[in-house]
Design a protein around this motif. Structure first.
Motif, PDB file in Angstrom:
ATOM      1  N   SER A  43       0.824  -1.208   0.000  1.00  0.00           N
ATOM      2  CA  SER A  43       0.000   0.000   0.000  1.00  0.00           C
ATOM      3  C   SER A  43       0.864   1.266   0.000  1.00  0.00           C
ATOM      4  O   SER A  43       0.585   2.221  -0.736  1.00  0.00           O
ATOM      5  CB  SER A  43      -0.930  -0.006   1.213  1.00  0.00           C
ATOM      6  N   ILE A  44       1.902   1.282   0.799  1.00  0.00           N
ATOM      7  CA  ILE A  44       2.839   2.417   0.848  1.00  0.00           C
ATOM      8  C   ILE A  44       3.473   2.625  -0.532  1.00  0.00           C
ATOM      9  O   ILE A  44       3.559   3.747  -1.036  1.00  0.00           O
ATOM     10  CB  ILE A  44       3.931   2.172   1.920  1.00  0.00           C
ATOM     11  N   GLU A  46       2.359   1.711  -3.451  1.00  0.00           N
ATOM     12  CA  GLU A  46       1.372   2.151  -4.438  1.00  0.00           C
ATOM     13  C   GLU A  46       0.961   3.608  -4.221  1.00  0.00           C
ATOM     14  O   GLU A  46       0.856   4.382  -5.181  1.00  0.00           O
ATOM     15  CB  GLU A  46       0.131   1.260  -4.382  1.00  0.00           C
ATOM     16  N   ASN A  47       0.721   3.988  -2.969  1.00  0.00           N
ATOM     17  CA  ASN A  47       0.142   5.296  -2.679  1.00  0.00           C
ATOM     18  C   ASN A  47       1.152   6.429  -2.504  1.00  0.00           C
ATOM     19  O   ASN A  47       0.861   7.569  -2.856  1.00  0.00           O
ATOM     20  CB  ASN A  47      -0.758   5.204  -1.455  1.00  0.00           C
ATOM     21  N   ILE A  48       2.305   6.141  -1.955  1.00  0.00           N
ATOM     22  CA  ILE A  48       3.306   7.193  -1.751  1.00  0.00           C
ATOM     23  C   ILE A  48       4.319   7.224  -2.890  1.00  0.00           C
ATOM     24  O   ILE A  48       4.708   8.286  -3.361  1.00  0.00           O
ATOM     25  CB  ILE A  48       4.012   7.022  -0.387  1.00  0.00           C
ATOM     26  N   HIS A  50       3.831   5.660  -5.876  1.00  0.00           N
ATOM     27  CA  HIS A  50       3.103   5.562  -7.146  1.00  0.00           C
ATOM     28  C   HIS A  50       3.567   4.394  -8.017  1.00  0.00           C
ATOM     29  O   HIS A  50       3.755   4.543  -9.229  1.00  0.00           O
ATOM     30  CB  HIS A  50       3.172   6.886  -7.916  1.00  0.00           C
ATOM     31  N   LYS A  51       3.734   3.237  -7.387  1.00  0.00           N
ATOM     32  CA  LYS A  51       4.103   2.022  -8.099  1.00  0.00           C
ATOM     33  C   LYS A  51       2.838   1.257  -8.486  1.00  0.00           C
ATOM     34  O   LYS A  51       1.818   1.328  -7.797  1.00  0.00           O
ATOM     35  CB  LYS A  51       5.002   1.119  -7.235  1.00  0.00           C
ATOM     36  N   SER A  52       2.931   0.514  -9.575  1.00  0.00           N
ATOM     37  CA  SER A  52       1.822  -0.351  -9.974  1.00  0.00           C
ATOM     38  C   SER A  52       1.713  -1.489  -8.963  1.00  0.00           C
ATOM     39  O   SER A  52       2.685  -1.778  -8.247  1.00  0.00           O
ATOM     40  CB  SER A  52       2.074  -0.922 -11.368  1.00  0.00           C
ATOM     41  N   LYS A  82       8.722  12.065   1.075  1.00  0.00           N
ATOM     42  CA  LYS A  82       8.149  10.722   0.976  1.00  0.00           C
ATOM     43  C   LYS A  82       8.507   9.890   2.203  1.00  0.00           C
ATOM     44  O   LYS A  82       7.670   9.158   2.736  1.00  0.00           O
ATOM     45  CB  LYS A  82       8.601  10.039  -0.311  1.00  0.00           C
ATOM     46  N   LEU A  89       2.504   7.480   8.265  1.00  0.00           N
ATOM     47  CA  LEU A  89       1.494   6.442   8.044  1.00  0.00           C
ATOM     48  C   LEU A  89       1.805   5.183   8.842  1.00  0.00           C
ATOM     49  O   LEU A  89       0.897   4.543   9.382  1.00  0.00           O
ATOM     50  CB  LEU A  89       1.379   6.115   6.557  1.00  0.00           C
TER      51      LEU A  89
END
Length: 104
Positions: A43-44, A46-48, A50-52, A82, A89
């Motif tokens: 989740s980190i 993907e959201n921070i 911006h990885k697929s 970042k 988080l």
């Protein structure tokens, strides 16, 4: 130096180009621990970062297997931001996930 008030022109040396250097880049590194869930790390990523989903899973497995993994490469200020977001988080979700940076 000639004065324009007297009808004379002065000469001024100008430089037509300025050499610009790219800012140094830094790697954001995620560190493995025994408590942070794999889902949270994905989740980190993907959201921070911006990885697929596929790339986030690959990086998470690399962190899990090797103890450390590169989440991304950024300028210093972006990398620091970042990392701060990751730590915030992780703290909010009561995980000890650690993120650091090193010169790329």
């Amino acid at each position: 130096m000639p004065d324009r008030k007297e009808g004379r022109q002065s000469s001024v040396a100008t430089r037509d180009w300025v050499e610009v250097q790219e800012p140094p880049l830094y790697k954001a590194l995620l560190h493995n621990d025994d408590y942070t869930s794999m889902e949270f790390v994905v989740s980190i990523l993907e959201n921070i970062f911006h990885k697929s989903p596929q790339e986030a899973t690959r990086i998470m497995l690399n962190v899990h297997e090797k103890g450390i993994g590169v989440a991304g490469v950024y300028t210093r200020e972006i990398c620091e931001t970042k990392i701060a977001l990751v730590h915030e988080l992780a703290r909010q979700n009561e995980f000890p996930l650690r993120c650091s940076m090193e010169r790329a």
